[in-house]
Enzyme design. Structure first.
Site, short mmCIF file in Angstrom:
data_model
loop_
_atom_site.label_atom_id
_atom_site.label_comp_id
_atom_site.label_asym_id
_atom_site.label_seq_id
_atom_site.Cartn_x
_atom_site.Cartn_y
_atom_site.Cartn_z
CE1 TYR A 1 -4.54 -1.87 4.35
CE2 TYR A 1 -3.48 0.26 4.05
CZ TYR A 1 -4.03 -0.90 3.52
OH TYR A 1 -4.03 -1.07 2.15
CB SER B 1 -0.88 0.02 1.25
OG SER B 1 -1.55 1.26 1.39
#
Length: 171
Positions: free
Chosen positions: A72, A59
């Site tokens: 995350y 990401s």
């Protein structure tokens, strides 16, 4: 098994104090441990057959921090560095290991993040398009990047982090 694409992910939109231990564990289990386990059991097969390609889905938030996404960001940052370590460990076995780092992409996970933050998902998607290409990613954008990394066109690419974010991290 010629290609492994580790693309599972989960996101809980919260800060460290607001993140429960269960949310933290689930995030790291899905985002990091899942890629580790899939790789662990696939690498011996690839070694036996003379090579292969592993692609991790990281990401942009694995490269820079993001608000209300500590677990995350931690998990995806670990995926990015695991990619580099695996490329070093398995290159001589003809196994290439790379990572795609998408920016905001129109997926159920992104829409779920909007709802967790109490924002209407359509408004959230419009605001997320504030980047040089003036749109959010489509799943096809990420699939095309994965196809490149899986193909012979990237035969000399390993340990790379491919940012696919419409220029969001460019500045």
């Amino acid at each position: 098994i010629d290609i492994l694409f580790n693309s599972a992910g989960v996101l809980f939109a919260n800060t460290v104090p607001d993140c429960t231990e269960e949310e933290w564990d689930l995030t790291l289990d899905v985002n990091l441990k899942g890629a580790y386990l899939m790789s662990k059991y696939t690498i011996p097969i690839m070694v036996a057959q003379g090579g292969g390609t592993i692609i991790h889905n990281g990401s942009g938030w694995g490269l820079v921090g993001g608000a209300a996404a500590a677990s995350y960001c931690a998990s995806k940052g670990a995926v990015v560095n695991m990619t580099r370590a695996m490329a070093l460990d398995h290159g001589e076995q003809n196994i290439r290991v790379n990572c795609i780092c998408p920016g905001d992409t129109d997926t159920p996970m992104l829409r779920s993040a909007a709802l967790q933050l109490g924002q209407p998902d359509e408004q959230f998607l419009v605001e997320a398009a504030d980047r040089p290409l003036q749109r959010i990613g489509r799943p096809q954008d990420i699939a095309e990047a994965a196809l490149y990394l899986a193909s012979d066109a990237s035969a000399f690419v390993t340990g790379s982090i491919l940012v696919v974010d419409g220029g969001g991290l460019a500045g």
